[in-house]
Write a protein that holds these residues in place. Structure first.
Motif, PDB file in Angstrom:
ATOM      1  N   UNK A 162       0.829  -1.208   0.000  1.00 33.57           N
ATOM      2  CA  UNK A 162       0.000   0.000   0.000  1.00 33.57           C
ATOM      3  C   UNK A 162       0.860   1.253   0.000  1.00 33.57           C
ATOM      4  N   UNK A 163       1.872   1.272   0.857  1.00 35.09           N
ATOM      5  CA  UNK A 163       2.730   2.448   0.943  1.00 35.09           C
ATOM      6  C   UNK A 163       3.598   2.595  -0.301  1.00 35.09           C
ATOM      7  N   UNK A 164       4.052   1.475  -0.845  1.00 34.89           N
ATOM      8  CA  UNK A 164       4.889   1.534  -2.039  1.00 34.89           C
ATOM      9  C   UNK A 164       4.117   2.112  -3.224  1.00 34.89           C
ATOM     10  N   UNK A 165       2.845   1.750  -3.341  1.00 34.71           N
ATOM     11  CA  UNK A 165       2.029   2.277  -4.436  1.00 34.71           C
ATOM     12  C   UNK A 165       1.823   3.782  -4.312  1.00 34.71           C
ATOM     13  N   UNK A 166       1.981   4.308  -3.098  1.00 40.46           N
ATOM     14  CA  UNK A 166       1.907   5.754  -2.931  1.00 40.46           C
ATOM     15  C   UNK A 166       3.106   6.455  -3.535  1.00 40.46           C
ATOM     16  N   UNK A 167       4.214   5.736  -3.654  1.00 44.14           N
ATOM     17  CA  UNK A 167       5.433   6.300  -4.242  1.00 44.14           C
ATOM     18  C   UNK A 167       5.607   5.883  -5.709  1.00 44.14           C
ATOM     19  N   UNK A 168       5.164   4.670  -6.021  1.00 39.99           N
ATOM     20  CA  UNK A 168       5.222   4.175  -7.404  1.00 39.99           C
ATOM     21  C   UNK A 168       3.799   3.816  -7.816  1.00 39.99           C
ATOM     22  N   UNK A 169       3.023   4.790  -8.292  1.00 39.34           N
ATOM     23  CA  UNK A 169       1.627   4.533  -8.637  1.00 39.34           C
ATOM     24  C   UNK A 169       1.486   3.369  -9.629  1.00 39.34           C
ATOM     25  N   UNK A 170       0.557   2.484  -9.317  1.00 40.96           N
ATOM     26  CA  UNK A 170       0.296   1.373 -10.213  1.00 40.96           C
ATOM     27  C   UNK A 170       1.224   0.189 -10.037  1.00 40.96           C
ATOM     28  N   UNK A 171       2.120   0.253  -9.050  1.00 47.58           N
ATOM     29  CA  UNK A 171       3.052  -0.859  -8.869  1.00 47.58           C
ATOM     30  C   UNK A 171       2.302  -2.147  -8.578  1.00 47.58           C
ATOM     31  N   UNK A 172       2.711  -3.221  -9.236  1.00 47.35           N
ATOM     32  CA  UNK A 172       2.189  -4.556  -8.986  1.00 47.35           C
ATOM     33  C   UNK A 172       3.342  -5.542  -9.039  1.00 47.35           C
ATOM     34  N   UNK A 173       3.118  -6.723  -8.458  1.00 50.53           N
ATOM     35  CA  UNK A 173       4.097  -7.799  -8.570  1.00 50.53           C
ATOM     36  C   UNK A 173       4.384  -8.065 -10.046  1.00 50.53           C
ATOM     37  N   UNK A 174       5.652  -8.232 -10.372  1.00 50.18           N
ATOM     38  CA  UNK A 174       6.021  -8.523 -11.750  1.00 50.18           C
ATOM     39  C   UNK A 174       6.188  -7.294 -12.621  1.00 50.18           C
ATOM     40  N   UNK A 175       6.077  -6.106 -12.024  1.00 51.77           N
ATOM     41  CA  UNK A 175       6.220  -4.871 -12.808  1.00 51.77           C
ATOM     42  C   UNK A 175       7.628  -4.763 -13.396  1.00 51.77           C
ATOM     43  N   UNK A 176       7.708  -4.144 -14.544  1.00 47.69           N
ATOM     44  CA  UNK A 176       8.996  -3.945 -15.204  1.00 47.69           C
ATOM     45  C   UNK A 176       9.473  -2.510 -15.000  1.00 47.69           C
ATOM     46  N   UNK A 177      10.748  -2.278 -15.332  1.00 49.23           N
ATOM     47  CA  UNK A 177      11.364  -0.946 -15.262  1.00 49.23           C
ATOM     48  C   UNK A 177      11.419  -0.384 -13.838  1.00 49.23           C
ATOM     49  N   UNK A 178      11.370  -1.257 -12.850  1.00 49.22           N
ATOM     50  CA  UNK A 178      11.397  -0.788 -11.462  1.00 49.22           C
ATOM     51  C   UNK A 178      12.794  -0.313 -11.068  1.00 49.22           C
ATOM     52  N   UNK A 179      13.832  -0.948 -11.584  1.00 50.14           N
ATOM     53  CA  UNK A 179      15.167  -0.454 -11.268  1.00 50.14           C
ATOM     54  C   UNK A 179      15.377   0.935 -11.847  1.00 50.14           C
TER      55      UNK A 179
END
Length: 226
Positions: A162-179
Motif C-alpha cells: 500500500x505504501x509503495x504504491x503511494x510512491x510508485x503509482x500502479x506498482x504490482x508484482x512482476x512490474x517492469x522498469x522498477x530499477x
C-alpha cells in the motif's frame, strides 16, 4: 543410419562461445522465489550495467516458491546444471537464493540449509562456493519501499504494498522498469537496509529486514571489473 550429431555439436559450440565471453569477475547464479518480480529487477540491473549473461545467471525456482524449495533448486541447478537453459555444471563462484519471509513455513529451514551449504560446495575450478540466502522480511517490496521511507517497526506485506504504491503509482508484482524508476535512490535504500541489518537479521522476524542491498551492491560494482 548415422545419428545426426548437429544439435549436440551446436550446443557444444554455444557453451564454448559463452565460456569464452565470460568476464573476469565471479560467476553468479541467482535463483528467485518469484518468477517475474525479482527476475525482472535483477535482469534490468544486468542490462543497465551490461554485465555478461554468462557471468550473471538469473533463474526462478522450478521446484516451487517455498523458501526451502528455492534453496534446494539453487543447489540442484549448481550441481547438475541445465543444458536446456545453457547452464553448465558447477560453473559459479557465488550462488544466491532469493526469497521472502511472508508466512512461509519453511523459511527458517531455508536459512539454515543455505548457511550449511556456504563454502561446502566446490565449483568446476575446485574452489569453495559462496552460497547465501537473500531474504526479505516481510517481502522483496520492503527493499523498494526503503528507497522512499525509513521502516523501523514490523510491517505487514500488504501495508508495504500500500505504501509503495503511494510512491510508485500502479506498482504490482512482476512490474517492469522498477530499477530504472528507483535507481536514483539506491544509495539511500542501501544505507537504510544496512542500518536495519545492524539491528535485525533474517532470523528476527517480524522485524523488518532485507539482504537485497547486498546483492544489488555486488551487481552494481561489477561494472568496474569488466
Amino acid at each position: 543410419m548415422a545419428r545426426d550429431n548437429a544439435p549436440r555439436e551446436r550446443h557444444r559450440r554455444q557453451l564454448e562461445r559463452k565460456k569464452a565471453h565470460r568476464a573476469s569477475y565471479d560467476r553468479i547464479l541467482i535463483v528467485s522465489e518469484g518468477s517475474k518480480t525479482e527476475p525482472h529487477y535483477f535482469s534490468e540491473i544486468r542490462a543497465t550495467y551490461r554485465l555478461h549473461t554468462a557471468n550473471v545467471v538469473l533463474q526462478p525456482s522450478q521446484l516451487g516458491t517455498e523458501p526451502i524449495q528455492v534453496v534446494q533448486y539453487a543447489r540442484e541447478l549448481f550441481i547438475r546444471g541445465d543444458g536446456h537453459r545453457h547452464i553448465q555444471q558447477r560453473a559459479f563462484e557465488r550462488v544466491y537464493a532469493v526469497f521472502d519471509r511472508d508466512e512461509h513455513e519453511s523459511y527458517i529451514n531455508a536459512l539454515n540449509t543455505a548457511a550449511s551449504l556456504d563454502g561446502k560446495l566446490r565449483n568446476d575450478n575446485k574452489q569453495p562456493v559462496i552460497f547465501k540466502a537473500i531474504a526479505s522480511v516481510p517481502s522483496f517490496e520492503l527493499w523498494l519501499l526503503l528507497h522512499y521511507a525509513d521502516i523501523l517497526a514490523p510491517i505487514h506485506r500488504d501495508e508495504v504494498m500500500r505504501r509503495l504504491k503511494g510512491h510508485i503509482p500502479g506498482y504490482e508484482k512482476g512490474a517492469k522498469d522498477i530499477f530504472a524508476t528507483t535507481r536514483d535512490r539506491v544509495d539511500v535504500a542501501t544505507r537504510r537496509a544496512r542500518a536495519l541489518a545492524t539491528r535485525h537479521s533474517a532470523y528476527t522476524d517480524p522485524e523488518p529486514y532485507t539482504a537485497i542491498a547486498e546483492l544489488v551492491t555486488l551487481l552494481t560494482t561489477l561494472r568496474n571489473k569488466q
